[in-house]
Design a protein around this motif. Structure first.
Motif, short mmCIF file in Angstrom:
data_model
loop_
_atom_site.label_atom_id
_atom_site.label_comp_id
_atom_site.label_asym_id
_atom_site.label_seq_id
_atom_site.Cartn_x
_atom_site.Cartn_y
_atom_site.Cartn_z
N LEU A 1 0.84 -1.20 0.00
CA LEU A 1 0.00 0.00 0.00
C LEU A 1 0.87 1.25 0.00
O LEU A 1 1.85 1.32 0.74
N THR A 2 0.51 2.22 -0.83
CA THR A 2 1.25 3.48 -0.88
C THR A 2 0.36 4.63 -0.40
O THR A 2 -0.86 4.50 -0.35
N HIS A 3 1.01 5.74 -0.05
CA HIS A 3 0.31 6.90 0.52
C HIS A 3 -0.55 6.45 1.70
O HIS A 3 -1.70 6.87 1.85
N ALA A 4 0.02 5.60 2.54
CA ALA A 4 -0.73 5.04 3.66
C ALA A 4 -0.73 6.01 4.84
O ALA A 4 0.28 6.64 5.15
N GLU A 5 -1.87 6.12 5.48
CA GLU A 5 -2.02 6.92 6.69
C GLU A 5 -2.47 6.01 7.82
O GLU A 5 -3.34 5.16 7.63
N LEU A 6 -1.88 6.20 9.00
CA LEU A 6 -2.18 5.35 10.15
C LEU A 6 -3.22 5.98 11.06
O LEU A 6 -3.38 7.20 11.10
N TYR A 7 -3.91 5.13 11.78
CA TYR A 7 -4.75 5.62 12.88
C TYR A 7 -3.85 6.22 13.96
O TYR A 7 -2.64 5.98 13.99
N SER A 8 -4.44 6.95 14.85
CA SER A 8 -3.67 7.50 15.97
C SER A 8 -3.17 6.37 16.86
O SER A 8 -3.82 5.32 16.98
N SER A 9 -2.01 6.58 17.47
CA SER A 9 -1.42 5.55 18.32
C SER A 9 -2.26 5.26 19.55
O SER A 9 -2.17 4.18 20.14
N ALA A 10 -3.07 6.22 19.96
CA ALA A 10 -3.93 6.01 21.13
C ALA A 10 -5.16 5.17 20.78
O ALA A 10 -5.71 4.49 21.64
N TYR A 11 -5.56 5.21 19.51
CA TYR A 11 -6.79 4.52 19.11
C TYR A 11 -6.48 3.11 18.57
O TYR A 11 -6.88 2.11 19.17
N ARG A 12 -5.79 3.04 17.46
CA ARG A 12 -5.44 1.75 16.86
C ARG A 12 -4.00 1.81 16.36
O ARG A 12 -3.74 2.02 15.17
N PRO A 13 -3.05 1.69 17.26
CA PRO A 13 -1.64 1.85 16.88
C PRO A 13 -1.20 0.84 15.84
O PRO A 13 -1.53 -0.34 15.91
N GLY A 14 -0.43 1.32 14.86
CA GLY A 14 0.16 0.43 13.87
C GLY A 14 -0.78 -0.01 12.77
O GLY A 14 -0.36 -0.71 11.84
N GLU A 15 -2.05 0.40 12.80
CA GLU A 15 -3.01 -0.02 11.78
C GLU A 15 -3.17 1.08 10.72
O GLU A 15 -3.21 2.27 11.03
N ILE A 16 -3.28 0.64 9.47
CA ILE A 16 -3.41 1.57 8.35
C ILE A 16 -4.88 2.00 8.22
O ILE A 16 -5.78 1.16 8.11
N LYS A 17 -5.09 3.30 8.23
CA LYS A 17 -6.44 3.85 8.16
C LYS A 17 -6.93 3.94 6.72
O LYS A 17 -8.06 3.55 6.41
N LYS A 18 -6.10 4.47 5.85
CA LYS A 18 -6.46 4.60 4.44
C LYS A 18 -5.20 4.69 3.61
O LYS A 18 -4.10 4.91 4.12
N HIS A 19 -5.36 4.52 2.30
CA HIS A 19 -4.21 4.57 1.40
C HIS A 19 -4.70 4.93 0.01
O HIS A 19 -5.91 4.91 -0.27
#
Length: 385
Positions: free
Chosen positions: A136-154
């Motif tokens: 996945l490119t242009h990946a954005e992560l969730y906040s570390s407080a909510y879902r750390p390490g998980e990709i939110k969108k790309h």
């Protein structure tokens, strides 16, 4: 019929360059400059230990014979990747389980076949189910407080950025017409046989594309390549310089991730993203080339695989991880089937194949008793009917 201005753009553009020309490419940097700014990453930061092998071996915890299928002897199993002086630090986050993750350093010569085996080792899965991976490119992560390490969108680097509807409604409509359905496509698909669902559906006898047809040209430019896991390395995804990564500089190394799916029916998802240390970033060169991965952090373990019930499982984030997982030669021994790894009710068990711990044998006996009890109830129901 597509709008005239979009059609002219498509017909006048080259196959490979029409999309990249619409995007801004990062400025070149000196050789070897990984870029501290692009390496900023959310998540826990801590100083990492050196890549030298540990001086002492930590005692081993328990595991199960169910992992034997995962480690079955296979002459086609890949050996360790070739020695490499460039390492990348990655976070392996089990999606939907906030407290279950791994942080490891891997050489860029590591193939996706090695990556698959390493995931089986560190998460204790058997390898009896299908798997696939997407880059996945242009990946954005969730906040570390909510879902750390998980990709939110790309967003695929092959697709122009979505125009703002308020600024130019017509441009937005044209973008949605041509690219709306493929904007969230991955940059690459990786599978054991090198075929995607599209390939399986269309088959090998599909008609050739007509490059004079604007829709076929869009299809050709946006089609996602699918390769075999033994043919793709981490160095094909991330690179020492961003301009050499899979997007050819369209996005930074820190904005690239991998979505790994195991057991396509149950869909165990692992998101793999660069994880920065406090002072060293997430990519560096070593004086001595090495070929083995090194586990830095391991927290929790997944639920028991293929369990009839999870009533005996403790909270996944509270499951223990054995010290043997951190030893530098564990992965090599795992590939040689000398070591087994399996997730149990209370732990991730890693043990020598010929020395299963007593706790594992007891847990297996308990599972056999449960199966016998279920079978008795089924037989009782048949007799009553």
């Amino acid at each position: 019929m597509p709008p005239t201005n979009v059609l002219d753009n498509i017909l006048n553009s080259s196959l490979a360059g029409s999309f990249c020309e619409q995007l801004s490419v990062p400025k070149k940097r000196p050789t070897g400059d990984v870029g501290r700014a692009e390496q900023a990453q959310t998540g826990p930061a801590k100083r990492l230990r050196q890549l030298d092998p540990p001086a002492q071996t930590v005692p081993v915890s328990s595991s199960s014979n169910a992992a034997s299928s995962q480690n079955a002897s296979n002459p086609n199993d890949s050996p360790l990747p070739p020695p490499c002086d460039t390492y990348i630090q990655l976070r392996f986050q089990l999606c939907r389980f906030k407290g279950v993750y791994r942080v490891a350093r891997l050489p860029l010569t590591c193939t996706f076949a090695h990556l698959y085996k390493y995931i089986l080792l560190i998460f204790g899965w058997s390898g009896m189910h299908s798997h696939k991976a997407e880059v996945l490119t242009h990946a954005e992560l969730y906040s570390s407080a909510y879902r750390p390490g998980e990709i939110k969108k790309h967003r695929s680097f092959r697709i122009p950025e979505e125009p703002d509807y308020d600024d130019d409604p017509r441009a937005w409509q044209e973008w949605m017409m041509f690219y709306g359905k493929c904007a969230r496509d991955p940059a690459m698909r990786v599978s054991p046989n090198g075929k995607s669902y599209e390939d399986e559906w269309m088959g090998d006898d599909s008609e050739p594309l007509d490059m004079n047809d604007p829709w076929d040209r869009v299809w050709a430019e946006t089609r996602v390549p699918c390769k075999k896991d033994a043919e793709v390395t981490l160095g094909d995804v991330w690179s020492w310089r961003s301009k050499d990564n899979i997007s050819k500089g369209d996005c930074s190394n820190g904005s690239i991730g991998i979505s790994f799916e195991y057991d396509l029916g149950a869909s165990w998802l692992v998101h793999i993203t660069p994880e920065s240390s406090k002072d060293e970033g997430y990519m560096w060169k070593e004086r001595t080339p090495r070929s083995y991965p090194l586990l830095i952090t391991a927290k929790g373990a997944p639920p028991t695989e293929d369990a009839r019930s999870y009533r005996k499982d403790i909270d996944p984030k509270k499951k223990t991880v054995p010290g043997l997982l951190f030893v530098h030669d564990t992965f090599e021994r795992f590939l040689k089937t000398e070591i087994c790894s399996v997730v149990r009710n209370t732990e991730l068990a890693v043990y020598k194949a010929d020395q299963p711990p007593a706790s594992v044998l007891e847990e297996e006996e308990s599972e056999d008793d449960d199966e016998d009890e279920d079978e008795d109830w089924e037989n009782f129901g048949v007799r009553v009917l």
